[in-house]
Structure formats: C-alpha cells, structure tokens
Design a protein around this motif. Structure first.
Motif, PDB file in Angstrom:
ATOM      1  N   PHE A 248     -54.717  27.422  33.534  1.00 59.64           N
ATOM      2  CA  PHE A 248     -55.058  26.049  33.892  1.00 59.64           C
ATOM      3  C   PHE A 248     -54.814  25.101  32.721  1.00 59.64           C
ATOM      4  O   PHE A 248     -54.159  24.066  32.858  1.00 59.64           O
ATOM      5  N   PHE A 249     -55.340  25.445  31.530  1.00 61.25           N
ATOM      6  CA  PHE A 249     -55.221  24.531  30.401  1.00 61.25           C
ATOM      7  C   PHE A 249     -53.796  24.500  29.839  1.00 61.25           C
ATOM      8  O   PHE A 249     -53.359  23.478  29.292  1.00 61.25           O
ATOM      9  N   SER A 250     -53.052  25.586  29.976  1.00 61.67           N
ATOM     10  CA  SER A 250     -51.641  25.551  29.612  1.00 61.67           C
ATOM     11  C   SER A 250     -50.879  24.607  30.545  1.00 61.67           C
ATOM     12  O   SER A 250     -50.028  23.818  30.111  1.00 61.67           O
TER      13      SER A 250
ATOM     14  N   LEU B 215     -53.428  24.410  41.030  1.00 61.62           N
ATOM     15  CA  LEU B 215     -54.648  23.623  41.166  1.00 61.62           C
ATOM     16  C   LEU B 215     -55.355  23.959  42.474  1.00 61.62           C
ATOM     17  O   LEU B 215     -56.582  24.060  42.520  1.00 61.62           O
ATOM     18  N   GLU B 216     -54.581  24.161  43.531  1.00 63.79           N
ATOM     19  CA  GLU B 216     -55.188  24.535  44.803  1.00 63.79           C
ATOM     20  C   GLU B 216     -55.886  25.886  44.697  1.00 63.79           C
ATOM     21  O   GLU B 216     -56.957  26.096  45.258  1.00 63.79           O
ATOM     22  N   ALA B 217     -55.287  26.814  43.959  1.00 59.69           N
ATOM     23  CA  ALA B 217     -55.909  28.123  43.770  1.00 59.69           C
ATOM     24  C   ALA B 217     -57.217  28.014  42.985  1.00 59.69           C
ATOM     25  O   ALA B 217     -58.189  28.725  43.275  1.00 59.69           O
ATOM     26  N   ILE B 218     -57.277  27.101  41.999  1.00 61.75           N
ATOM     27  CA  ILE B 218     -58.520  26.874  41.261  1.00 61.75           C
ATOM     28  C   ILE B 218     -59.591  26.334  42.200  1.00 61.75           C
ATOM     29  O   ILE B 218     -60.740  26.781  42.189  1.00 61.75           O
ATOM     30  N   TYR B 219     -59.216  25.353  43.029  1.00 66.38           N
ATOM     31  CA  TYR B 219     -60.170  24.816  44.001  1.00 66.38           C
ATOM     32  C   TYR B 219     -60.669  25.935  44.918  1.00 66.38           C
ATOM     33  O   TYR B 219     -61.837  25.995  45.304  1.00 66.38           O
TER      34      TYR B 219
END
Length: 428
Positions: free
Chosen positions: A318-320, A360-364
């Motif tokens: 995510f942060f990368s 991002l969708e996977a993080i959500y």
C-alpha cells in the motif's frame, strides 16, 4: 512545513520528541502534523520552523528564485482556488443524493443535492427568505439539511465535544489525565478545531474508549463531527482526535453519520463510481483522485497494521503504491504540455491507475471483512460470504507474473537521466 521540534521530558527520565508551532503564527502548520508518530518526528527536519514567511521570501529573493514574489496559493493543487471548483470536483466522484432543506420546525424550505456539500455554520443560500440562513445540522436518517436564521443562532455553537481514540504524539497521555483518588484526571489546554481558527482554552478528560471529552471555556461556532480537534500546551502540539459528537447535536436531536469503516465498506461496493477509469485525457484527474483516495485510506491502513487486520505485506504494498502514484502524478503534471511524453508513457499511466484501483479495492475489502465480524450472528451465510471475500483477496494480493498484472505494474522511470528504462517493473 512551518513547524518546529524539540526534546521534552514527558515523564521523569522519559524524553520524547515534541512537535512545536512554527515561529510565524500566520503560517504555523502544526495542526496538519498533529497525527505524526514518534518514529516519524524523530527523523523530521523543518528548516522553515524558525523563520517568518517574509524572511523566507527575502532569502528566495537573494537567491534569485522565481517564486520569491509569487502570490500565495491556498487551494488544492489539483482542483484550484476559485469558489465552487471543489463542489464540481467532488461531484465527479460522489453521486448526487437529493433531499430536503428544513428549518427547526421541519418545514421544507428548499432542496439539496447531497449532504456532503454542506458543513456546519456555512451559509445555506436559499432564495426567497427574509433572513440569511445557516446550516446547523445534517440529519443522515432523513437525508436532510437543517438550517437556522442568523449567524449567531444558539444551535450553531458547541460548549463540549467528544472524539474517537486520541492520538498522542508522545505515545502516551499526559500524567494529568491519569485517574486520581478523587475521580478522573483532567488536563487544561488549548484546542483548535479547524486550521486558521483561534485556539480556545478547554478542559480535557479521558473517555472509556480512549477518546477525549472536551469542555470549551467559551462556546465555539461551527464544530462539526468529522473535523479534527488538536490540543496544545503552549507551543507544544499534544496530538489530535476526530470529533464524533458535540452538544449542539443534542440540541437538534441528531446522531453522527456513518463511521469511517462503514463509509469505506459502502465505497468499496460502489467503487467504480468514485474512481472512474475513462479516456486517456482524464489520466491526471484519475491519478489525482487515486492519490487522494490512498491518502484518505492511509490512517486506516496504519490502524489495520496495528490490530493485525492488514498483513505486513499488504501494508508495504500500500505505502509503496502511495509513493509511486505520487511520483507518477508529479511527472505527469510536469510533462502535461509534452505530447511526446504523454504518448510515450500513456500505457504506463493507465496500468498504474488500473493496478492502483485494484490494490485499493482489495484494502477496502480487507477492512470490510474485519469490521463485518460483528455480523457473526448471520451464521453460515456470513461465513460463506467471508470465505468468498478472502478468496478474492488472496487472489488480488498474491504475487504473480508481470503478464497477469497481479502484483506488478509498468511505470515510467522518474529519473531524467534514464531514458531507456521506461518499462521498469514495480515489485514489492
């Protein structure tokens, strides 16, 4: 940033790195830095902290920098400063949700196109009224905006507020907040509710959920749930927390809107509407929106790493991604007038947007699985849905070859000295 740091003793024999206001009171940006951690602050240097803006301009002028006399900009870099632009920008990503504008008696005075367009204390701009009306509250259950006459109406002012879990820059609350034999401890400090506003003396006490209850010495106008309250002890910024309740809400018999977790979950299931993948000419807008979404999700990702809801691999990825999307957006803006650059890197930009949206969708999705544990009473149906989501998450996050695009995307080199390395592969 216009801010300073110093080592202070927070407890006997316990030294911490403190965040201090900048010397220029009109430019102090400690409010925006109030959620930093010790490990970040210990490595931060703020060269402008001890300078006034006028001194910075003099230095720039002496060095012959073209920005020495450039007018200041207060707008969002990818939106602009003119009034109304932020509404038009957000309207591209948030679908309209019309509802009534009502007074305290419930009479309908007009219509709105979305609660997100309004904040507490702003003018309502309803034509045909005898006096100017101001927004006093938002009723999420009825999707209604509540307005009152006059800018000094009592419902616009709050005398106390509560926050969610408080972030202490020193990693621990001040000793004054520890419970005593006579009851709960209290801390006298100054609070700032919004950047640019004056600080107000207040008394803070700890809630059972690690948040704070703030009692203001004088009522503050326009305090809005979702804003951040920042505490100061003189020049020292103590930390911040998101407002979840104000006593003004009780005057209107209102409850706060959706929590950040439920809002993210709802966003996930309608994600394409919020982050459209359109024509090549929309690349800058989409990259800017993606970066904004990543920045918005960042605090939740940090929380997820702390609680174990998000794996270390997901956090690194995510942060990368956040870093690389920011760099790519900077290059795109820098070369916006270069047709040759646009054509050369168009595919890399589109791949970055596509993969970024998927990540991002996977993080959500991970966050929605974590928060959905409260629904365990749904039994087998919940477990089946959870299994399906985890299966999708595993597929989305599993490292794969460059041909599948699962954990790779092609991006341009950010170095002006490496023209041949335009197909470098990003990989965790």
């Amino acid at each position: 940033h216009y801010a300073r740091t110093a080592n202070i003793e927070v407890q006997p024999n316990s030294i911490r790195r403190a965040l201090l206001k900048g010397k220029d009171p009109g430019k102090d940006q400690s409010y925006f830095l109030s959620s930093v951690f010790q490990r970040q602050l210990s490595k931060a240097v703020f060269p402008l902290g001890d300078l006034l803006k006028s001194q910075v301009r003099e230095i720039a002028k002496a060095k012959g920098l073209p920005t020495a006399s450039r007018p200041e900009s207060m707008g969002l870099c990818f939106v602009g400063q003119k009034e109304g632009r932020i509404d038009r920008f957000l309207a591209d990503y948030i679908p309209p949700s019309p509802g009534p504008i009502v007074d305290l008696e419930g009479r309908v005075l007009g219509q709105h196109t979305g609660l997100w367009r309004y904040t507490i204390g702003q003018g309502a701009r309803i034509s045909g009224q005898l006096s100017k009306l101001f927004v006093a509250g938002k009723d999420h259950d009825r999707n209604a905006v509540i307005v009152v006459p006059g800018s000094d109406h009592p419902t616009l002012f709050s005398s106390s507020a509560r926050t969610t879990a408080w972030h202490w820059i020193s990693d621990e609350p001040p000793p004054q907040l520890q419970p005593t034999s006579s009851g709960l401890g209290s801390l006298s400090a100054q609070v700032k509710i919004c950047y640019g506003e004056r600080q107000t003396p207040c008394t803070a006490t700890l809630n059972s959920d690690a948040g704070l209850h703030l009692t203001f010495q004088t009522p503050i106008r326009g305090v809005t749930p979702g804003q951040y309250a920042v505490l100061y002890d003189g020049d020292v910024c103590l930390g911040s927390g998101k407002l979840s309740w104000t006593d003004a809400m009780d005057k209107l018999n209102l409850v706060a809107g959706p929590s950040p977790y439920s809002a993210f979950t709802n966003t996930m299931f309608s994600f394409p509407r919020y982050l459209p993948l359109g024509r090549e000419s929309d690349s800058r807008r989409e990259l800017a929106s993606l970066r904004h979404s990543l920045d918005t999700a960042s605090p939740l990702v940090v929380h997820g790493l702390r609680t174990g809801a998000i794996s270390e691999y997901q956090g690194r990825r995510f942060f990368s991604l956040q870093r690389d999307i920011t760099g790519l957006l900077r290059e795109l803006i820098k070369n916006e007038e270069s047709t040759r650059w646009q054509m050369k890197h168009a595919k890399a930009v589109r791949n970055a947007i596509r993969i970024g949206c998927g990540d991002l969708e996977a993080i959500y999705l991970t966050l929605s699985i974590t928060t959905a544990t409260h629904a365990m009473n749904e039994g087998p149906l919940f477990l089946e849905r959870t299994h399906q989501r985890r299966k999708y998450l595993d597929q989305a996050m599993r490292p794969s070859s460059a041909s599948t695009g699962g954990s790779h995307y092609t991006r341009p080199s950010y170095s002006s000295h490496s023209r041949t390395n335009t197909n470098s592969t990003f990989e965790d």
